[in-house]
Design a protein around this motif. Structure first.
Motif, PDB file in Angstrom:
ATOM      1  N   UNK A  20       0.710  -1.183  -0.096  1.00  0.00           N
ATOM      2  CA  UNK A  20      -0.031  -0.068  -0.063  1.00  0.00           C
ATOM      3  C   UNK A  20       0.664   1.314   0.067  1.00  0.00           C
ATOM      4  N   UNK A  21       2.231   1.165   0.594  1.00  0.00           N
ATOM      5  CA  UNK A  21       2.775   2.269   0.530  1.00  0.00           C
ATOM      6  C   UNK A  21       3.228   2.845  -0.799  1.00  0.00           C
ATOM      7  N   UNK A  22       3.250   1.719  -1.770  1.00  0.00           N
ATOM      8  CA  UNK A  22       3.752   1.903  -3.214  1.00  0.00           C
ATOM      9  C   UNK A  22       2.434   2.374  -3.952  1.00  0.00           C
ATOM     10  N   UNK A  23       1.028   1.793  -3.672  1.00  0.00           N
ATOM     11  CA  UNK A  23       0.118   1.971  -4.244  1.00  0.00           C
ATOM     12  C   UNK A  23      -0.724   3.421  -4.161  1.00  0.00           C
ATOM     13  N   UNK A  24      -0.873   3.489  -2.628  1.00  0.00           N
ATOM     14  CA  UNK A  24      -1.900   4.928  -2.421  1.00  0.00           C
ATOM     15  C   UNK A  24      -1.168   5.987  -2.727  1.00  0.00           C
ATOM     16  N   UNK A  25       0.111   6.465  -2.714  1.00  0.00           N
ATOM     17  CA  UNK A  25       0.647   7.580  -2.865  1.00  0.00           C
ATOM     18  C   UNK A  25       0.348   8.067  -4.297  1.00  0.00           C
ATOM     19  N   UNK A  26       0.176   7.365  -5.244  1.00  0.00           N
ATOM     20  CA  UNK A  26      -0.313   7.744  -6.899  1.00  0.00           C
ATOM     21  C   UNK A  26      -1.578   8.262  -6.653  1.00  0.00           C
TER      22      UNK A  26
END
Length: 454
Positions: A20-26
């Motif tokens: 989620x650290x990779x996915x959500x900031x987008x």
């Protein structure tokens, strides 16, 4: 599509957090991740998320989902505007439905579909915006403003000591007395203590005791009922009652007349207020922070401030040193104020020249941080270039003399005053401990405090 929402993820699975650290900031403006719900209270206060993505189970070998339901209730109790999306396994769907009955926005089943997860979180963010009646731009601006209002601590030893004390006392219910010269930031320190406390999600109620006339003091602080006096056309809720469940900040408490101090003391002891014109006491739950630039101990000795009230408000005492004793903070503060006012007034100012830096550091700043702030604001408004120069400042305070600025040429009085102030800060105003640490008697300490206006 990027959302302006702020997402807090609470899940003890490191692999899930990493994904989620990779996915959500987008897709979202800000994302915080917690491995344990123990830090939820602090994160709600400091990060202020729009949506919490909350796992249902945290303890090893526990899959009842009761933890998720408990923390859902806690989040909604502390911050009703925050939406909660439950993160659950297939076996927990019945519990997730129960969670929605208790106020959850929706639930996501693990393993999840990225598109579905983002869509649900965005919908939850949109609901927060609709409930608050604000646009994303306004929310972002408010967040920025609250960040500006935070306490600037600097790197000095005295302020570092005060900061450590504040971090210890903020979560407690202890009454705090903040002393220091005008303009040192006593109100900002009070707001910081409130922000770090368990009451921080509610607004702090501020009262300038020095600005209230004697005739209106009881009405303003305790409230009044309709018809209590001429012009009392409706019931009025006093500041004490407004601060119920939050913090009451009484600024300039040394200006309250003696006969009104007794009434204030009675309310603080009973923790209830009776409105003017009424006979029914109303219970109040407040955390009290007071501030003054006066020497309350001397006022107690002179009989102009009640000793019992002094001890009631003085559980913890914090002394803010003047800006001239915190010279290492002048330039960092100046840069903060330049950035603030350059944005506010749409000016191209980015900093100060070397000569202006020397001027700022060498000035006495009798008005302390408030004078520095006002000087920077005026200079930014009137400046023509990107860098503020000496001619842009019109300082009212005289510069610090070379003997004052040079540690090697300090007078004995200067060394003595600094030692006393440091001891007062270290022992939170406990005169017995201060006198013992300085190896002087209490009467001698009283005389020194009076001499240096501490």
């Amino acid at each position: 599509m990027m959302s302006k929402g702020k997402i807090l993820v609470v899940d003890d699975n490191s692999g899930i957090r990493a994904a989620l650290k990779i996915l959500l900031p987008k897709y979202f403006n800000a994302v915080e991740l917690l491995a344990s719900p123990a830090a939820i209270h602090a994160c709600l206060r400091d990060f202020r998320p729009d949506v919490v993505l909350l796992d249902m189970n945290f303890e090893t070998d526990t899959n009842t989902g009761n933890e998720g339901l408990f923390w859902l209730s806690e989040i909604k109790r502390i911050s009703s505007q925050t939406e909660v999306v439950l993160f659950t396994a297939y076996a927990d769907i019945a519990l997730a439905v129960e969670g929605m009955k208790r106020g959850a926005f929706d639930f996501i089943v693990k393993p999840w579909d990225n598109e579905k997860l983002v869509s649900v979180l965005q919908a939850a963010c949109d609901k927060v915006v609709q409930k608050s009646g604000k646009t994303g731009k306004t929310v972002a601006k408010e967040t920025e403003s609250s960040a500006v209002a935070k306490m600037y601590w600097g790197e000095g030893s005295v302020m570092s000591g005060i900061r450590r004390t504040v971090e210890k006392i903020a979560p407690t219910e202890a009454s705090v007395l903040i002393t220091g010269e005008n303009g040192t930031g006593k109100d900002v320190l009070a707001a910081e203590i409130h922000r770090l406390s368990d009451r921080g999600l509610k607004p702090m109620v501020c009262v300038d005791a020095g600005a209230i006339t004697e005739t209106l003091f009881e009405s303003e602080l305790f409230g009044h009922v309709k018809g209590a006096f001429t012009d009392a056309y409706a019931d009025h809720v006093g500041k004490m009652e407004q601060a119920n469940g939050s913090t009451l900040f009484l600024d300039e408490i040394g200006n309250i007349p003696l006969h009104l101090q007794a009434k204030l003391l009675r309310v603080l002891q009973n923790r209830s207020v009776t409105k003017v014109g009424d006979t029914h006491p109303v219970p109040v739950d407040i955390r009290l922070i007071c501030a003054t630039n006066k020497n309350l101990e001397e006022m107690v000795r002179n009989g102009t401030f009640r000793e019992d009230l002094y001890y009631r408000i003085n559980t913890i005492r914090l002394e803010l040193p003047p800006l001239r004793e915190r010279q290492d903070e002048i330039l960092p503060l100046a840069k903060l104020f330049i950035a603030r006012y350059a944005e506010k007034y749409h000016r191209p100012v980015t900093g100060v020249t070397g000569a202006a830096e020397k001027l700022l550091v060498s000035s006495r700043w009798n008005g302390n941080i408030r004078e520095l702030q006002n000087g920077i604001e005026k200079a930014v408004i009137l400046a023509d270039g990107e860098l503020l120069d000496v001619v842009d400042f019109h300082l009212s305070s005289s510069p610090v003399s070379e003997s004052e600025a040079s540690q090697g040429e300090e007078t004995l009085e200067m060394v003595e005053e600094r030692a006393i102030r440091a001891a007062m800060s270290r022992f939170n105003g406990n005169l017995t401990h201060v006198a013992k640490s300085l190896n002087i008697s209490r009467p001698t300490l009283y005389a020194k405090l009076k001499k240096y206006n501490i």
